[in-house]
Enzyme design. Structure first.
Site, PDB file in Angstrom:
ATOM      1  N   ASP A  54       0.840  -1.211   0.000  1.00  0.00           N
ATOM      2  CA  ASP A  54       0.000   0.000   0.000  1.00  0.00           C
ATOM      3  C   ASP A  54       0.869   1.252   0.000  1.00  0.00           C
ATOM      4  O   ASP A  54       0.358   2.372  -0.039  1.00  0.00           O
ATOM      5  CB  ASP A  54      -1.017  -0.011   1.148  1.00  0.00           C
ATOM      6  CG  ASP A  54      -0.375  -0.007   2.527  1.00  0.00           C
ATOM      7  OD1 ASP A  54       0.866  -0.076   2.619  1.00  0.00           O
ATOM      8  OD2 ASP A  54      -1.129   0.074   3.520  1.00  0.00           O
ATOM      9  N   SER A  55       2.198   1.065  -0.022  1.00  0.00           N
ATOM     10  CA  SER A  55       3.114   2.189  -0.282  1.00  0.00           C
ATOM     11  C   SER A  55       2.780   2.834  -1.625  1.00  0.00           C
ATOM     12  O   SER A  55       3.210   3.957  -1.902  1.00  0.00           O
ATOM     13  CB  SER A  55       4.571   1.711  -0.266  1.00  0.00           C
ATOM     14  OG  SER A  55       4.745   0.589  -1.098  1.00  0.00           O
ATOM     15  N   ASP A  93      -1.081  -6.226  -0.016  1.00  0.00           N
ATOM     16  CA  ASP A  93      -1.378  -5.576   1.264  1.00  0.00           C
ATOM     17  C   ASP A  93      -2.872  -5.417   1.499  1.00  0.00           C
ATOM     18  O   ASP A  93      -3.614  -5.038   0.575  1.00  0.00           O
ATOM     19  CB  ASP A  93      -0.773  -4.162   1.260  1.00  0.00           C
ATOM     20  CG  ASP A  93       0.479  -4.073   2.111  1.00  0.00           C
ATOM     21  OD1 ASP A  93       0.699  -4.953   2.965  1.00  0.00           O
ATOM     22  OD2 ASP A  93       1.236  -3.102   1.913  1.00  0.00           O
ATOM     23  N   LYS A 122      -0.960  -9.425   3.331  1.00  0.00           N
ATOM     24  CA  LYS A 122      -0.201  -8.903   4.469  1.00  0.00           C
ATOM     25  C   LYS A 122      -1.056  -7.904   5.220  1.00  0.00           C
ATOM     26  O   LYS A 122      -1.765  -7.103   4.603  1.00  0.00           O
ATOM     27  CB  LYS A 122       1.085  -8.232   3.955  1.00  0.00           C
ATOM     28  CG  LYS A 122       1.844  -7.459   5.036  1.00  0.00           C
ATOM     29  CD  LYS A 122       3.227  -7.083   4.600  1.00  0.00           C
ATOM     30  CE  LYS A 122       3.361  -5.795   3.844  1.00  0.00           C
ATOM     31  NZ  LYS A 122       2.902  -4.594   4.559  1.00  0.00           N
ATOM     32  N   GLU A 124      -0.940  -5.160   8.718  1.00  0.00           N
ATOM     33  CA  GLU A 124      -0.106  -4.494   9.716  1.00  0.00           C
ATOM     34  C   GLU A 124      -0.638  -4.738  11.118  1.00  0.00           C
ATOM     35  O   GLU A 124      -1.854  -4.678  11.352  1.00  0.00           O
ATOM     36  CB  GLU A 124      -0.063  -2.986   9.445  1.00  0.00           C
ATOM     37  CG  GLU A 124       0.732  -2.629   8.202  1.00  0.00           C
ATOM     38  CD  GLU A 124       0.900  -1.124   8.020  1.00  0.00           C
ATOM     39  OE1 GLU A 124       0.656  -0.351   8.961  1.00  0.00           O
ATOM     40  OE2 GLU A 124       1.293  -0.735   6.903  1.00  0.00           O
ATOM     41  N   GLU A 189       9.668  -4.023  10.001  1.00  0.00           N
ATOM     42  CA  GLU A 189      10.063  -2.733   9.412  1.00  0.00           C
ATOM     43  C   GLU A 189      10.694  -1.835  10.472  1.00  0.00           C
ATOM     44  O   GLU A 189      10.104  -1.594  11.543  1.00  0.00           O
ATOM     45  CB  GLU A 189       8.826  -2.055   8.792  1.00  0.00           C
ATOM     46  CG  GLU A 189       9.170  -0.701   8.174  1.00  0.00           C
ATOM     47  CD  GLU A 189       8.109  -0.147   7.231  1.00  0.00           C
ATOM     48  OE1 GLU A 189       7.110  -0.836   6.965  1.00  0.00           O
ATOM     49  OE2 GLU A 189       8.306   0.992   6.770  1.00  0.00           O
TER      50      GLU A 189
HETATM   51  O1  KIV Z   1       3.566  -1.078   1.562  1.00  0.00           O
HETATM   52  C1  KIV Z   1       4.744  -1.442   1.493  1.00  0.00           C
HETATM   53  O2  KIV Z   1       5.469  -1.196   0.526  1.00  0.00           O
HETATM   54  C2  KIV Z   1       5.286  -2.184   2.627  1.00  0.00           C
HETATM   55  C3  KIV Z   1       6.778  -2.375   2.681  1.00  0.00           C
HETATM   56  C4  KIV Z   1       7.398  -1.126   3.168  1.00  0.00           C
HETATM   57  C5  KIV Z   1       7.172  -3.541   3.484  1.00  0.00           C
HETATM   58  O3  KIV Z   1       4.569  -2.585   3.500  1.00  0.00           O
END
Ligand code: KIV
Length: 271
Positions: A54-55, A93, A122, A124, A189
């Protein structure tokens, strides 16, 4: 036939391969990607894991945080990445608030897997009930601890986590809980190298680090950061591989090689 595809390893990566790599002491290479072209390039460079992170909210959409990213955004970008990829393992994510309840997490995860083509999702934080519920439904889960970008408004700034003993003990305890809940991978992280080392040694699932030092089972970076394309300042834990190579393809190949031979991350990229 596309000449770039000729030397591809035939086998599609799966979670058992990644688990096996941990036990054999072979480092796992991972980068983010958000579209088909980058996915194909990373895949052909031999990357093991592609994260549709989600970056993308920051590096693709231009937001100041990952919070505005929706599940629909994640689905769209996961589909693009899946189209460009042939063999790498794809993780997608679950964005902000998409795993607020276990049922919501499972519903959104199922969409990213069924319609997006992800092999794992994934989330958080140590959301134990959501992890357990998803795992019960057969959904492969990667946990994410340490710095949690979705909690930026609680944290106030993007900073190293687990620096004092109490915080470090909590992160270690959470890592053990997410593994017990059934998570099959963990991203750590921005934590001190010593803490990431302890977690990597105590867990049997692969631990992938970003700003977490050399002792993790693998490394991940945001692809735009390692190509020197970041809009803001380069994070200390990242390395600009375009400076030592001439092309994007060579930069990605150099990153994969340095993760595998453990020359990345160096001390200067660690805390
Ligand atoms: O969203 C993302 O790119 C991430 C990485 C920083 C691990 O969660």
């Amino acid at each position: 036939m596309n000449q770039n595809l000729i030397n591809l390893p035939a086998k599609v990566k799966n979670i058992a391969d990644l688990q096996q790599m941990k036990h054999a002491g072979q480092k796992i290479s991972s980068l983010t990607a958000y579209d088909a072209s980058f996915a194909a390039l990373l895949d052909q460079a031999g990357i093991d894991v592609i994260l549709v992170g989600d970056s993308l909210g920051m590096v693709v959409q231009g937001h100041p945080s990952t919070l505005p990213v929706s599940v629909q955004d994640m689905l769209y970008h996961t589909q693009l990445v899946n189209r460009g990829n042939q063999r790498a393992f794809i993780i997608a994510d679950l964005p902000f608030m998409s795993s607020a309840t276990p049922k919501q997490a499972a519903k959104n995860a199922a969409m990213l897997i069924q319609q997006g083509g992800a092999q794992m999702v994934k989330l958080e934080g140590a959301k134990i009930e959501a992890i357990q519920f998803m795992v019960q439904q057969g959904i492969p889960v990667c946990a994410h601890l340490g710095l949690l970008p979705q909690a930026i408004y609680q944290l106030g700034k993007y900073a190293v986590q687990g620096k004092d003993e109490k915080q470090a003990a909590k992160i270690l305890a959470d890592a053990m809980k997410v593994e017990q809940a059934g998570a099959q991978m963990l991203i750590m992280e921005c934590v001190p190298e010593a803490l990431a080392r302890k977690i990597t040694e105590q867990l049997s699932i692969p631990v992938i680090g970003i700003g977490a030092g050399i002792h993790c089972d693998g490394q991940i970076l945001v692809v735009y950061d390692m190509l020197g394309l970041n809009l803001g300042k380069k994070p200390r834990f990242s390395k600009d591989y375009m400076q030592q190579t001439g092309t994007v393809r060579e930069a990605v190949q150099a990153y994969v090689a340095e993760v595998k031979d453990q020359t990345f991350p160096a001390q200067e990229h660690s805390f």
